[in-house]
Design an enzyme around this catalytic site. Structure first.
Site, PDB file in Angstrom:
ATOM      1  N   ARG A  20      84.753  21.589 -10.700  1.00  0.00           N
ATOM      2  CA  ARG A  20      85.747  22.309 -11.519  1.00  0.00           C
ATOM      3  C   ARG A  20      86.847  22.746 -10.576  1.00  0.00           C
ATOM      4  NH1 ARG A  20      84.861  26.803 -16.137  1.00  0.00           N
ATOM      5  NH2 ARG A  20      84.455  24.834 -17.203  1.00  0.00           N
ATOM      6  N   HIS A  48      89.168  18.284 -19.755  1.00  0.00           N
ATOM      7  CA  HIS A  48      87.819  18.891 -19.806  1.00  0.00           C
ATOM      8  C   HIS A  48      86.900  17.908 -20.570  1.00  0.00           C
ATOM      9  CE1 HIS A  48      84.794  21.797 -19.428  1.00  0.00           C
ATOM     10  NE2 HIS A  48      85.216  22.750 -20.216  1.00  0.00           N
ATOM     11  N   GLN A  57      83.369  18.829 -22.138  1.00  0.00           N
ATOM     12  CA  GLN A  57      83.426  19.677 -23.326  1.00  0.00           C
ATOM     13  C   GLN A  57      83.699  18.838 -24.573  1.00  0.00           C
ATOM     14  OE1 GLN A  57      83.110  23.291 -23.462  1.00  0.00           O
ATOM     15  NE2 GLN A  57      82.779  22.655 -25.580  1.00  0.00           N
ATOM     16  N   ASP A  63      91.665  27.215 -28.517  1.00  0.00           N
ATOM     17  CA  ASP A  63      91.235  27.634 -27.172  1.00  0.00           C
ATOM     18  C   ASP A  63      92.104  28.826 -26.773  1.00  0.00           C
ATOM     19  OD1 ASP A  63      90.106  27.658 -24.631  1.00  0.00           O
ATOM     20  OD2 ASP A  63      91.094  25.829 -23.942  1.00  0.00           O
ATOM     21  N   CYS A  95      85.753  25.997 -27.365  1.00  0.00           N
ATOM     22  CA  CYS A  95      84.953  25.678 -26.175  1.00  0.00           C
ATOM     23  C   CYS A  95      84.359  26.929 -25.533  1.00  0.00           C
ATOM     24  CB  CYS A  95      85.784  24.884 -25.175  1.00  0.00           C
ATOM     25  SG  CYS A  95      87.190  25.785 -24.500  1.00  0.00           S
ATOM     26  N   ARG A 128      76.582  21.175 -24.646  1.00  0.00           N
ATOM     27  CA  ARG A 128      77.068  20.798 -23.318  1.00  0.00           C
ATOM     28  C   ARG A 128      75.906  20.279 -22.472  1.00  0.00           C
ATOM     29  NH1 ARG A 128      81.552  23.194 -20.996  1.00  0.00           N
ATOM     30  NH2 ARG A 128      81.065  21.852 -19.224  1.00  0.00           N
TER      31      ARG A 128
HETATM   32  N1  NVA Z   1      91.446  25.844 -21.386  1.00  0.00           N
HETATM   33  C1  NVA Z   1      90.509  26.757 -20.794  1.00  0.00           C
HETATM   34  C2  NVA Z   1      89.112  26.241 -21.002  1.00  0.00           C
HETATM   35  C3  NVA Z   1      88.037  27.109 -20.423  1.00  0.00           C
HETATM   36  C4  NVA Z   1      86.672  26.517 -20.592  1.00  0.00           C
HETATM   37  C5  NVA Z   1      90.810  26.918 -19.314  1.00  0.00           C
HETATM   38  O1  NVA Z   1      91.143  25.926 -18.665  1.00  0.00           O
HETATM   39  O2  NVA Z   1      90.724  28.047 -18.813  1.00  0.00           O
HETATM   40  N1   CP Z   2      83.623  25.912 -22.096  1.00  0.00           N
HETATM   41  C1   CP Z   2      83.450  26.071 -20.783  1.00  0.00           C
HETATM   42  O1   CP Z   2      83.668  25.162 -19.986  1.00  0.00           O
HETATM   43  O2   CP Z   2      82.969  27.297 -20.436  1.00  0.00           O
HETATM   44  P1   CP Z   2      82.839  27.912 -18.970  1.00  0.00           P
HETATM   45  O3   CP Z   2      84.236  28.181 -18.469  1.00  0.00           O
HETATM   46  O4   CP Z   2      82.056  29.169 -19.153  1.00  0.00           O
HETATM   47  O5   CP Z   2      82.134  26.919 -18.094  1.00  0.00           O
END
Ligand code: NVA
Ligand code: CP
Length: 315
Positions: A115, A142, A145, A231, A271, A299
């Site tokens: 990540r 992502h 997800q 989101d 998500c 997931r």
């Molecule tokens: N769009 C959000 C998703 C978090 C799982 C982010 O990137 O923070």
């Molecule tokens: N949806 C998702 O990826 O959640 P986290 O940021 O908690 O991993």
């Protein structure tokens, strides 16, 4: 002298899952079928140790709850083990080049999940990795997800082909991944967000109206949709824009009125983490059309299928 450990698909090329379109429709369908079997065994307490003795390294340069728990629990359930790295507990936070990190980590583990921020960063890691690399979220995509979201849609409503998914809000990593999924799996994505936070045509490329339709009015985007999803207004890494975004997105809240525009059988996904009262009202996310808890659990099931596929191929 030393060659890569024989830990990728036997005699097959090294595969990564850096964005949704790295896999064909046929491969996505295989993963979804396999995830169904894996989930079924999990629910029956039947062991499924196909990755015995394999190790997953997870590299987090941003926070996580679901991604960490789902990959970590999933890998243990497959009989493997997990190493958890972050920017602050590894040399990544002290400017060790990502390429060097990739070279070293991938000599010792069988699989890596990352990540991070820019997509180019995970691409640089993958280019220097001896083992498959999975995108656990970047600024741009992502994919794990969306795999879980589509699995969840199918569980509730059957095939997503020909259906309409309404994306209400920021043109972020989730929105761009939904768009790739729409192209590959044959459904239509409606997108609505405020000016300044819309899809960039330079990134979407040429897509027909069967794949993508954009709307100024979120109510129009939701009309007739089979799945309504949203989101956070501010994704990780964009926190400095928080106040500006709160003002711009005020009309892009999925509430009961917006859900009433959708198909009567429509379901709601997010998500997570969610901000009730911002991108979604409490009565929608906690209401009968919401499937967010199954979506989160799924997931783990789809990622178990993904890890198995990247290491062993089709079973
Ligand atoms: N769009 C959000 C998703 C978090 C799982 C982010 O990137 O923070
Ligand atoms: N949806 C998702 O990826 O959640 P986290 O940021 O908690 O991993």
């Amino acid at each position: 002298m030393s060659d890569a450990k024989q830990n990728t698909v036997q005699n097959g090329p090294l595969r990564h899952f850096l964005q949704f379109r790295d896999f064909s429709r046929e491969e996505i369908e295989y993963l979804l079928d396999r995830a169904r079997l894996i989930k079924d065994k999990f629910k029956r307490y039947q062991p499924h140790h196909t990755l015995h003795d394999r190790t997953l390294a997870m590299v987090f340069e941003k926070a996580s709850t679901r991604t960490r728990v789902s990959f970590e629990a999933g890998m243990y359930q497959l009989g493997g083990s997990v190493i958890h790295l972050t920017s602050s507990n590894s040399q990544l936070g002290r400017s060790e080049p990502i390429e060097d990190t990739a070279r070293v980590v991938s000599r010792m583990v069988d699989l890596v999940m990352i990540r991070t921020f820019e997509q180019t960063r995970i691409e640089r890691f993958a280019a220097h990795s001896r083992v498959p690399v999975i995108n656990g979220l970047t600024n741009e995509y992502h994919p794990c997800q969306i795999l879980a979201d589509i699995f969840t849609y199918i569980e509730y409503r059957g095939s997503i082909e020909g259906k309409t998914v309404a994306w209400i809000g920021d043109a972020n990593n989730m929105a761009y991944t939904w768009l790739q999924a729409a192209e590959i799996l044959g459904f239509t994505l409606h997108v609505s967000g405020p000016e300044g936070y819309r899809l960039d045509p330079k990134l979407t490329g040429q897509v027909g109206p069967n794949v993508l339709r954009e709307f100024d009015d979120p109510m129009e985007a939701a009309r007739g949709a089979h799945l309504v999803t949203t989101d956070v207004w501010t994704s990780m890494g964009f926190e400095a824009e928080n106040e500006e975004r709160r003002k711009a997105f005020a009309d892009w809240c999925v509430d009961a009125d917006m859900m009433a525009q959708a198909d009567p059988e429509a379901i709601f996904m997010h998500c997570l983490p969610a901000h009730r009262g911002e991108e979604v009202s409490g009565d929608v996310i906690d209401g009968p059309q919401s499937v967010v808890w199954d979506e989160a659990e799924n997931r783990m099931h789809v990622q178990k299928a993904l890890m198995e596929f990247l290491l062993l191929g089709k079973q």
